[in-house]
Design an enzyme around this catalytic site. Structure first.
Site, PDB file in Angstrom:
ATOM      1  N   LYS A 158      -6.160 -28.609   3.490  1.00 19.34           N
ATOM      2  CA  LYS A 158      -5.965 -29.042   0.947  1.00 19.34           C
ATOM      3  C   LYS A 158      -5.834 -27.626   0.641  1.00 19.34           C
ATOM      4  O   LYS A 158      -6.352 -26.201   0.938  1.00 19.34           O
ATOM      5  CB  LYS A 158      -7.702 -29.934   0.941  1.00 19.34           C
ATOM      6  CG  LYS A 158      -6.867 -30.499  -0.835  1.00 19.34           C
ATOM      7  CD  LYS A 158      -8.512 -31.171  -1.153  1.00 19.34           C
ATOM      8  CE  LYS A 158      -7.942 -31.848  -2.463  1.00 19.34           C
ATOM      9  NZ  LYS A 158      -7.114 -32.660  -2.955  1.00 19.34           N
ATOM     10  N   HIS A 183     -13.402 -30.460   1.297  1.00 21.80           N
ATOM     11  CA  HIS A 183     -12.469 -31.238   0.945  1.00 21.80           C
ATOM     12  C   HIS A 183     -12.225 -30.781   3.064  1.00 21.80           C
ATOM     13  O   HIS A 183     -12.592 -29.491   3.276  1.00 21.80           O
ATOM     14  CB  HIS A 183     -11.476 -31.619   0.953  1.00 21.80           C
ATOM     15  CG  HIS A 183     -11.606 -32.677  -0.993  1.00 21.80           C
ATOM     16  ND1 HIS A 183     -12.390 -32.306  -1.538  1.00 21.80           N
ATOM     17  CD2 HIS A 183     -10.782 -33.838  -0.246  1.00 21.80           C
ATOM     18  CE1 HIS A 183     -12.307 -33.638  -2.349  1.00 21.80           C
ATOM     19  NE2 HIS A 183     -11.167 -34.464  -1.572  1.00 21.80           N
TER      20      HIS A 183
END
Length: 271
Positions: A161, A157
């Site tokens: 995050k 990600h």
């Protein structure tokens, strides 16, 4: 039939703004309120302007209670603490609650499950059709291949995050555990460093990568003797999560209380 009136929590965040935009573009739903945490810089801003869809007349607030009195549902990609609080408010108001928040603890999940005795709550680590189909395939593969195949889940990600493994990775790990009829918490391997020794038999491994602006990539590897099966999903546009969340909200509207998943929304059933 009147449009479903939705509250968006975490309204100033990336997913919150995407949800507000999706609501403006989706027939059958309308924005009832936009909620942010206490002290957020966006308090008092017009939610529509913040989301880039024009003035909505809905000002971002940090008080969700009055909003629940005039809404039909909550769409929630916020924080674990906020999601638990919103679940309790949904239970009091008997309205639908869609929870896309990740990083929830076992205690958080227990409180959300308790709230679901009084309201329809749809919770998923990922709201996309493709990921939920992937989870079904992972479960079936784990059941068919058995413990002779090592399971490793690799996810990547964007750099911002804050939780790892991702909610989607944990969802896929749970699918593999379900396929093998084992408890994920007893077989989860989340970090390897140094001299770790041989791989534990039956472990479900997780590796988390972070960097750049990656929306979401997940691969589930079944590694056997002499072969590997790799099931992969690439998310290219965050709006797919918003569209899935609105689909879940419309599905849950007027449904009896209970804790549901995207598999229920999409009609996958338990087969």
């Amino acid at each position: 039939m009147a449009d479903m009136r939705l509250i968006v929590t975490g309204a100033a965040g990336r997913m919150g703004r995407m949800l507000i935009k999706a609501i403006a573009e989706t027939p059958g739903v309308t924005l009832a309120a936009a909620i942010e945490r206490h002290g957020a810089a966006a308090i008092g801003a017009d939610a529509g302007l913040l989301a880039g869809v024009g003035a909505s007349g809905i000002l971002i607030s940090d008080d969700p209670l009055p909003a629940t009195l005039k809404a039909d549902g909550i769409v929630d990609f916020s924080s674990p603490t906020a999601s638990v609080e919103m679940a309790a408010l949904a239970a009091q108001a008997r309205i639908a609650h869609v929870v896309g928040t990740t990083g929830l603890t076992e205690a958080d999940l227990e409180r959300i499950a308790a709230a679901a005795r009084h309201a329809p709550i749809v919770r998923s680590g990922n709201m996309s059709l493709g990921v939920n189909l992937l989870a079904r395939l992972v479960r079936d593969a784990a059941r068919a291949l058995g413990a002779e195949y090592d399971v490793e889940i690799v996810e990547m990600h964007h750099r911002m995050k804050v939780d790892a493994p991702s909610g989607t990775a944990l969802m896929l790990g749970q699918a593999a555990a379900d396929g093998r009829a084992i408890a994920l918490k007893d077989h989860s391997e989340r970090g390897r460093d140094g001299i770790t020794g041989p791989r534990k038999p039956g472990a479900i491994g997780f590796a988390s990568l972070r960097g750049g602006t990656v929306v979401g990539e997940h691969s589930v590897i079944f590694a056997g003797d002499g072969e590997r099966l790799v099931l992969t999903h690439h998310a290219e546009d965050r709006s797919l999560f918003a569209r899935g969340a609105l689909k879940a909200a419309l599905w849950a509207h007027g449904r009896k209380p209970g804790l549901y998943s995207m598999a229920d929304v999409l009609g996958f059933g338990d087969g």
